[in-house]
Design a protein around this motif. Structure first.
Motif, mmCIF file in Angstrom:
data_model
loop_
_atom_site.group_PDB
_atom_site.id
_atom_site.type_symbol
_atom_site.label_atom_id
_atom_site.label_comp_id
_atom_site.label_asym_id
_atom_site.label_seq_id
_atom_site.Cartn_x
_atom_site.Cartn_y
_atom_site.Cartn_z
ATOM 1 N N SER A 216 2.662 -48.544 37.239
ATOM 2 C CA SER A 216 2.220 -49.049 35.933
ATOM 3 C C SER A 216 2.973 -48.390 34.785
ATOM 4 C CB SER A 216 0.723 -48.780 35.754
ATOM 5 O OG SER A 216 0.484 -47.387 35.628
ATOM 6 N N GLY A 217 3.700 -47.307 35.102
ATOM 7 C CA GLY A 217 4.432 -46.573 34.084
ATOM 8 C C GLY A 217 3.594 -45.600 33.294
ATOM 9 N N ARG A 218 2.342 -45.376 33.689
ATOM 10 C CA ARG A 218 1.438 -44.601 32.843
ATOM 11 C C ARG A 218 0.832 -43.378 33.538
ATOM 12 N NH1 ARG A 218 -3.054 -48.405 31.652
ATOM 13 N NH2 ARG A 218 -3.802 -46.671 30.394
ATOM 14 N N THR A 219 1.292 -43.008 34.725
ATOM 15 C CA THR A 219 0.660 -41.933 35.484
ATOM 16 C C THR A 219 0.849 -40.584 34.785
ATOM 17 O OG1 THR A 219 1.179 -43.152 37.509
ATOM 18 C CG2 THR A 219 0.526 -40.837 37.746
ATOM 19 N N PRO A 220 -0.231 -39.923 34.329
ATOM 20 C CA PRO A 220 -0.103 -38.655 33.596
ATOM 21 C C PRO A 220 0.641 -37.575 34.376
ATOM 22 C CG PRO A 220 -2.305 -39.551 33.289
ATOM 23 C CD PRO A 220 -1.635 -40.405 34.336
ATOM 24 N N PHE A 221 0.396 -37.454 35.683
ATOM 25 C CA PHE A 221 1.085 -36.446 36.494
ATOM 26 C C PHE A 221 2.590 -36.634 36.395
ATOM 27 C CE2 PHE A 221 3.010 -34.930 40.437
ATOM 28 C CZ PHE A 221 2.427 -33.679 40.609
ATOM 29 N N VAL A 222 3.041 -37.872 36.465
ATOM 30 C CA VAL A 222 4.471 -38.176 36.400
ATOM 31 C C VAL A 222 5.032 -37.840 35.022
ATOM 32 C CG1 VAL A 222 6.160 -40.058 36.465
ATOM 33 C CG2 VAL A 222 4.377 -39.912 38.221
ATOM 34 N N TRP A 223 4.293 -38.203 33.971
ATOM 35 C CA TRP A 223 4.773 -37.923 32.622
ATOM 36 C C TRP A 223 4.810 -36.431 32.337
ATOM 37 C CZ3 TRP A 223 7.632 -40.770 29.755
ATOM 38 C CH2 TRP A 223 7.603 -42.159 29.915
ATOM 39 N N GLY A 224 3.867 -35.684 32.879
ATOM 40 C CA GLY A 224 3.924 -34.233 32.738
ATOM 41 C C GLY A 224 5.171 -33.661 33.371
ATOM 42 N N ALA A 225 5.515 -34.182 34.569
ATOM 43 C CA ALA A 225 6.721 -33.718 35.267
ATOM 44 C C ALA A 225 7.983 -34.095 34.497
ATOM 45 C CB ALA A 225 6.754 -34.309 36.677
#
Length: 620
Positions: A479-488
């Motif tokens: 979805s492009g919105r995963t917080p874990f991914v954005w933190g990384a």
């Protein structure tokens, strides 16, 4: 177990809850901090409870008390903001509209100390040794420090568990060495109702942490009778506890500043002779140290925290924050995820599958395959971005850099899968391509609740892999919105690494300062099963990751023609393939190729070089 007071309560009422590895204690007090009710329940480590179990625990506590005006919960295992949020969410389902503060059990224990007794101290250090052990402190500026708290496998130095375990190991060691069963060993057999040393093997294999910790009392008994083995064990425990306490104090105060050390836990509170030795050592190592036992039950700290949030002091309440240098906070983007895009195509309903539950099986199969057939064309629309990504990855490999995949759920598993296939396919170092999945190893085969919602955890994963500007980090989020991914991605970007986002939401609206170097978002359309991104999004992810690593490895010389010349022949099938690769490259028969590989330890490039030298010597 419930204990009540006969005092008439004065509103407001404050409920403090402390969950530990052995038990949970809840305490209700009134505005004058008069004790009203006390309740005990089972152990409560937030890492070992799912959301439903956490709610059930809190509900059982709520049923034992009248409605409080504010509450605070300190729970073992609550180390991150995501943990605290889980506790707060569970509390809100049980105590609607009641202000709740969440932290860990160390914070509540330290808060239970009467601050008026230590007004002159630069810092307060809680020394905890019971079943487990830990040191946790806070200075006047509000900075906190912690040493230990890693559990009985990794830490718990000087704890009841370590004392009990060392006693077991010591008595069997001396039995082997001296051929005589020590007096301490006799005590342990008596305590455990075992008949002879061999029975300890099966007992130890089945014993839990608490049971082993209970043996510490036998060590103290033996020590007081002059037992040398017990004395050695406790001398080591004493040194460990003092060293950790002083290390914690150094994080928070100048060595000449006054520090108050508060002793807590059964090992320190129930063994005054042992505690005196610790106190004397602390005062030698930290001149001006004040050492006192925790005078009241640590759950009182939760009551005090509840009173503070009710009194409007919540802004000053900060759950445990380590002084240990970890994430550069500015690297974690605070993205308005709910506003980043319209509803992702992967979350919309697919009009072709509205009657999926009624279709004949043959038509369902045809429908699924026809949807998948459109995936390659959608990916081709992102060809330029994918091409640049392959260039970044191959450049990183040439410079000794690494490729990291970061994702949650299916996305994370696919990243780990692609990374794990690189060493056997290309004989690459396992460090060269790595997969990071939210929730860690356990998330590979089961869902880990809340793991994907923690951006700080994603950033910490990047930090502890020591990502640098030589590396490439690929965040995978359907979805492009995963917080874990954005933190990384945020942490990687802050460290100078190349960053790439792979998702399937072309409508993302990413703020410029957080935007990765490359954004790849093919529109594969709605899933046949609404929101099930293991389907088309998962297939598309696998195709894109295949392109990344395969073509990057081609560009760094691990492929000749279309042959895997760096293949690692680790089984019969792959050794046969290696032989056939040599045959294709050098035009020799099977036996010659196999012999060359055997002499080259099954390294294809070495075998080719051997055959080349042989051919050259023959021609000359």
């Amino acid at each position: 177990m419930t204990i009540s007071s006969t005092k008439q309560p004065a509103r407001p009422l404050f409920l403090g809850i402390e969950g530990g590895g052995t038990r949970t204690v809840a305490l209700l007090a009134d505005a004058r901090r008069h004790f009203l009710h006390r309740f005990e329940a089972g152990p409560a480590n937030v890492k070992l409870l799912n959301d439903a179990q956490l709610v059930r625990l809190l509900r059982s506590i709520a049923e034992a008390f009248p409605q409080p005006d504010a509450l605070a919960i300190g729970m073992a295992g609550a180390r991150t903001e995501n943990d605290w949020e889980r506790i707060r969410n569970a509390a809100s389902k049980v105590w609607t509209q009641i202000p709740a503060y969440a932290t860990n059990d160390l914070e509540t224990a330290l808060t239970a100390t009467d601050e008026k007794d230590v007004e002159d101290a630069e810092a307060r250090i809680l020394m905890l040794s019971g079943t487990g052990s830990c040191c946790y402190g806070r200075n006047r500026a509000g900075k906190t420090g912690k040493i230990g708290g890693w559990g009985h496998i990794l830490g718990d130095k000087g704890s009841g568990y370590e004392i009990g375990l060392r006693a077991l190991k010591a008595v069997v060691f001396y039995y082997d060495r001296d051929g005589a069963w020590a007096r301490l060993g006799q005590q342990l057999l008596h305590r455990l109702e075992l008949n002879e040393p061999n029975e300890l093997i099966a007992w130890a294999q089945a014993a839990n942490k608490t049971t082993i910790a209970s043996l510490a009392t036998e060590v103290f008994v033996a020590w007081k009778k002059g037992d040398k083995i017990a004395a050695d064990i406790l001398a080591s425990a004493e040194s460990s506890l003092v060293e950790d306490a002083v290390a914690c104090a150094r994080q928070l105060a100048n060595p000449k500043a006054p520090v108050h050390f508060i002793l807590s836990g059964s090992v320190l509170l129930k063994q005054p002779q042992f505690t005196r030795g610790i106190s004397n050592k602390l005062k030698k190592l930290w001149p001006g140290a004040q050492v006192t036992p925790l005078e009241r039950e640590s759950v009182w700290g939760a009551v005090i925290l509840a009173q503070k949030i009710w009194s409007g002091h919540s802004a000053s309440l900060k759950p445990v924050r380590s002084t240990r240098k970890t994430i550069v906070k500015s690297h974690v983007p605070e993205l308005p995820l709910s506003q980043m895009a319209k509803l992702s195509p992967t979350e919309q309903r697919n009009p072709r599958s509205l009657n999926l539950d009624k279709l004949p099986l043959s038509q369902s199969i045809e429908l699924m395959l026809s949807e998948d057939a459109a995936i390659p064309q959608a990916i081709l629309q992102e060809r330029d971005h994918i091409e640049q990504a392959v260039k970044y990855i191959s450049q990183a490999f040439k410079k000794g850099g690494r490729l990291f995949y970061v994702g949650a759920g299916t996305s994370g598993r696919l990243g780990v899968l692609d990374a794990s296939e690189c060493p056997p396919t290309f004989r690459s170092d396992p460090e060269m391509v790595q997969g990071i999945i939210a929730g860690g190893q356990g998330a590979l085969w089961r869902s880990v609740e809340g793991a994907e919602d923690d951006p700080v955890a994603g950033a910490r994963a990047i930090e502890f892999r020591s990502v640098t500007s030589k590396d490439v980090v690929v965040g995978i989020a359907a979805s492009g919105r995963t917080p874990f991914v954005w933190g990384a991605l945020g942490e990687a970007k802050g460290r100078g690494a190349r960053t790439i986002l792979v998702g399937f939401n072309p409508f993302l609206n990413i703020p410029g300062d957080a935007r990765p170097d490359i954004v790849i978002t093919p529109n594969v359309g709605p899933e046949l099963l609404t929101g099930s991104t293991r389907l088309k999004a998962g297939t598309a992810t696998k195709l894109i990751l295949n392109i990344f690593t395969t073509l990057a490895m081609v560009r760094i010389g691990k492929v000749v023609s279309n042959l895997m010349v760096d293949l690692n022949p680790s089984n019969t099938k792959l050794r046969d393939r290696a032989v056939r690769i040599i045959q294709e490259l050098k035009g020799v028969d099977y036996a010659t190729a196999q012999t060359a590989l055997e002499k080259s330890e099954w390294v294809i490039k070495k075998a080719v070089a051997t055959l080349d030298r042989r051919a050259k010597s023959k021609s000359s």
